[in-house]
Design a protein around this motif. Structure first.
Motif, PDB file in Angstrom:
ATOM      1  N   UNK A 145       0.537  -1.155   0.027  1.00 19.90           N
ATOM      2  CA  UNK A 145      -0.064   0.100   0.055  1.00 19.90           C
ATOM      3  C   UNK A 145       0.804   1.275   0.157  1.00 19.90           C
ATOM      4  N   UNK A 146       0.514   2.248  -0.758  1.00 22.22           N
ATOM      5  CA  UNK A 146       1.002   3.524  -0.610  1.00 22.22           C
ATOM      6  C   UNK A 146       0.699   4.337   0.422  1.00 22.22           C
ATOM      7  N   UNK A 147       1.158   5.685   0.699  1.00 17.72           N
ATOM      8  CA  UNK A 147       0.764   6.424   1.489  1.00 17.72           C
ATOM      9  C   UNK A 147      -0.718   6.922   1.486  1.00 17.72           C
ATOM     10  N   UNK A 148      -1.046   7.246   0.290  1.00 13.38           N
ATOM     11  CA  UNK A 148      -2.313   7.800   0.062  1.00 13.38           C
ATOM     12  C   UNK A 148      -3.544   6.605   0.468  1.00 13.38           C
ATOM     13  N   UNK A 149      -3.105   5.526   0.063  1.00 13.48           N
ATOM     14  CA  UNK A 149      -4.212   4.445   0.674  1.00 13.48           C
ATOM     15  C   UNK A 149      -4.174   4.020   1.941  1.00 13.48           C
TER      16      UNK A 149
ATOM     17  N   UNK B 195       1.737   6.188  10.649  1.00 10.07           N
ATOM     18  CA  UNK B 195       1.311   5.153   9.587  1.00 10.07           C
ATOM     19  C   UNK B 195       2.130   4.939   8.428  1.00 10.07           C
ATOM     20  N   UNK B 196       2.587   6.256   7.948  1.00 17.45           N
ATOM     21  CA  UNK B 196       3.370   6.181   6.541  1.00 17.45           C
ATOM     22  C   UNK B 196       4.796   6.378   6.950  1.00 17.45           C
ATOM     23  N   UNK B 197       5.402   6.618   8.101  1.00 14.74           N
ATOM     24  CA  UNK B 197       6.931   6.952   8.241  1.00 14.74           C
ATOM     25  C   UNK B 197       7.649   5.642   7.800  1.00 14.74           C
ATOM     26  N   UNK B 198       8.839   5.792   7.303  1.00 16.48           N
ATOM     27  CA  UNK B 198       9.541   4.614   6.837  1.00 16.48           C
ATOM     28  C   UNK B 198      10.238   3.871   7.987  1.00 16.48           C
ATOM     29  N   UNK B 199       9.981   2.796   7.802  1.00 16.06           N
ATOM     30  CA  UNK B 199      10.365   1.599   9.048  1.00 16.06           C
ATOM     31  C   UNK B 199      11.750   1.408   9.214  1.00 16.06           C
ATOM     32  N   UNK B 200      12.566   1.949   8.356  1.00 13.75           N
ATOM     33  CA  UNK B 200      14.253   1.803   8.593  1.00 13.75           C
ATOM     34  C   UNK B 200      14.561   2.871   9.706  1.00 13.75           C
TER      35      UNK B 200
END
Length: 530
Positions: free
Chosen positions: A148-152, A218-223
């Motif tokens: 999923x992208x950030x918009x979704x 919710x959309x922040x990069x996980x690394x």
């Protein structure tokens, strides 16, 4: 003793002059000079001698004084510049209502577009995002990357917040709330309504930060290193905020309903007069262009908020009277009076603010241009966020609480239990979609037209708008689809064409402000999505 009095009377307080000059005819610069005779020139001596000789011949009479007062003429042409400037101030004062309404109409349409988005495109985007989650296992089996992208993700969160808060607010009994508010005295209701209005503004100021924190978490990069509480706590914060804000708006609508349907109309009169008290707190303050822009955006949000509250009152009242047409004509004058007083107060407030702070009438065109840049920015292919979030940041208007309240009102006022009612509801939904699309196209075309004219003025001016041209050139040459955007507040104090020269930066580290999109691509339609 007499000598002592004479010596004391000769004493004078002396102050050193700020400026020093050797000119003997220089103006009085010391306190003791006020008591000393000023040396006269030869012409003054002649005029004095002639005046004394005239006094000896005949003393002025009362009739001569009255005749002079009645026949004295005015030479206004000697101060032509001052009177012309004051006449222009009068003309500017008269032009303010038209300029304010033009700006507010465009901002009102943007708020309406953001509000319609909750009921039209957001459900469809929510369904598409949900389908992407459900079909993810099947796509993974066939080796298709279906992340999923950030918009979704943001659409899923918005939809979940809307559903959960609508479910929670459905347990509020508006009939009990109505009778509880109606049983209070007029003074208590007036104080209660003012408290609700203040709380609504505080909720609007804090709510967007809560929602933005949820989106970024919710959309922040996980690394990256975890520096937040998690998505679920932020989601609960957002649900609590939207529920409380929706409950507050429902209380506002119920209080306004009591005021309009009361027999004596005392509360409604007090609430309308409360708008004029606003003049005292704003007219006599100092404002610059940026501060007045914030006030104007807040007025747009307040007017749209009043419009939605009155719509809720009309729906609830019509439902109680079995949708009789004559009830609508009884409610219409009071609703128009509330909206009319709100507009009148805005006209007077902005007219005197621009007069006291010597701001030109063209400043509202600059404000409209700033809103046009916001609208064009949200229609780029890789926009920073959707237009509803941008309107919330600019005007303080958050559509989710109002969306929850409207769902609550419509669910209690309309029942879909037959085939005919289902068809009517379906037609109404497609009509709302059509209205949303038409409104969207209208404000988008207006934005492109304003940006195009602003670009032409900047190019034809002697001092080129180097910042805009720099952004446009970089967009055509080196901006890719993966370039990041950042938000900046536009400096509306600078007139078009008077911006300072911006040094050319390195292409690698150059970024584009979100509030100032590429003019060339925005006008040509290369980056706009219809």
């Amino acid at each position: 003793m007499a000598e002592h009095e004479n010596s004391s009377s000769d004493k004078k307080i002396k102050f050193r002059s700020i400026s020093t000059t050797a000119d003997p005819n220089y103006a009085l610069n010391r306190i003791e000079d006020m008591y000393l005779p000023r040396p006269r020139s030869k012409s003054e001596h002649k005029f004095k001698a002639k005046e004394e000789s005239d006094d000896d011949d005949s003393s002025p009479s009362l009739w001569e004084f009255l005749g002079t007062e009645l026949k004295r003429s005015y030479a206004l042409e000697n101060d032509e510049e001052q009177y012309s400037a004051r006449r222009e101030k009068v003309y500017s004062f008269v032009k303010i209502p038209g300029e304010v309404e033009s700006f507010m109409l465009y901002g009102f349409m943007q708020c309406a577009d953001s509000f319609f988005f909750v009921y039209t495109f957001l459900p469809i985007r929510f369904v598409l995002a949900t389908w992407a989650i459900l079909s993810k296992p099947f796509q993974t089996c066939f080796g298709v990357n279906s992340s999923l992208n950030a918009a979704q993700i943001c659409d899923l969160l918005k939809g979940c917040i809307l559903v959960v808060c609508s479910f929670l607010i459905s347990y509020v009994d508006t009939s009990i709330m109505y009778h509880l508010i109606k049983s209070q005295s007029v003074i208590k209701l007036y104080i209660f309504y003012n408290m609700l209005e203040v709380g609504d503004r505080l909720f609007s100021a804090f709510g967007q930060d809560v929602i933005d924190a949820l989106y970024w978490t919710s959309t922040e990069p996980r690394d990256r290193k975890r520096e937040h509480l998690g998505v679920i706590p932020h989601f609960l914060f957002a649900v609590i905020y939207v529920s409380l804000h929706a409950f507050l708006v429902l209380c506002q609508a119920t209080t306004l309903n009591v005021a309009i349907n009361a027999s004596n109309k005392a509360l409604l009169t007090i609430m309308i007069s409360n708008n004029f008290v606003e003049l005292k707190g704003s007219v006599f303050k100092k404002f610059d262009k940026n501060n007045l822009f914030q006030v104007a955006c807040s007025d747009i949000r307040e007017r749209f908020h009043f419009f939605i509250l009155l719509l809720i009152v009309v729906i609830q009242t019509m439902k109680e009277y079995a949708w009789k047409e004559e009830i609508l004509w009884v409610l219409l004058p009071d609703c128009l009076m509330v909206i009319g007083c709100e507009a009148l107060v805005d006209w007077i407030k902005h007219a005197f603010i621009t007069k006291f702070n010597e701001l030109p009438t063209e400043v509202y065109r600059d404000y409209t241009l700033s809103l046009a840049y916001d609208m064009a920015q949200t229609r780029q292919k890789n926009a920073f966020s959707d237009h509803s979030d941008l309107v919330a940041r600019r005007m303080g208007f958050i559509p989710l609480p109002l969306g929850v309240v409207m769902i609550r009102v419509f669910s209690m006022s309309f029942r879909i239990n037959t085939l005919e009612s289902f068809i009517i509801a379906l037609v109404a939904y497609f009509t709302l979609h059509s209205l949303c699309v038409l409104n969207n196209l209208r404000i988008l075309s207006k934005a492109c037209d304003l940006i195009d004219r602003h670009q032409q003025v900047s190019i034809n001016d002697v001092c080129l708008n180097e910042e805009m041209l720099r952004v446009g050139v970089k967009t055509l040459e080196s901006i890719g689809e993966d370039d990041l955007l950042f938000r900046s507040q536009p400096n509306i104090q600078m007139e078009p064409g008077n911006e300072p020269a911006v040094p050319i930066l390195e292409t690698e580290g150059l970024q584009r402000a979100e509030s100032e999109p590429s003019l060339l691509t925005a006008v040509n339609g290369n980056s706009l999505e219809m």
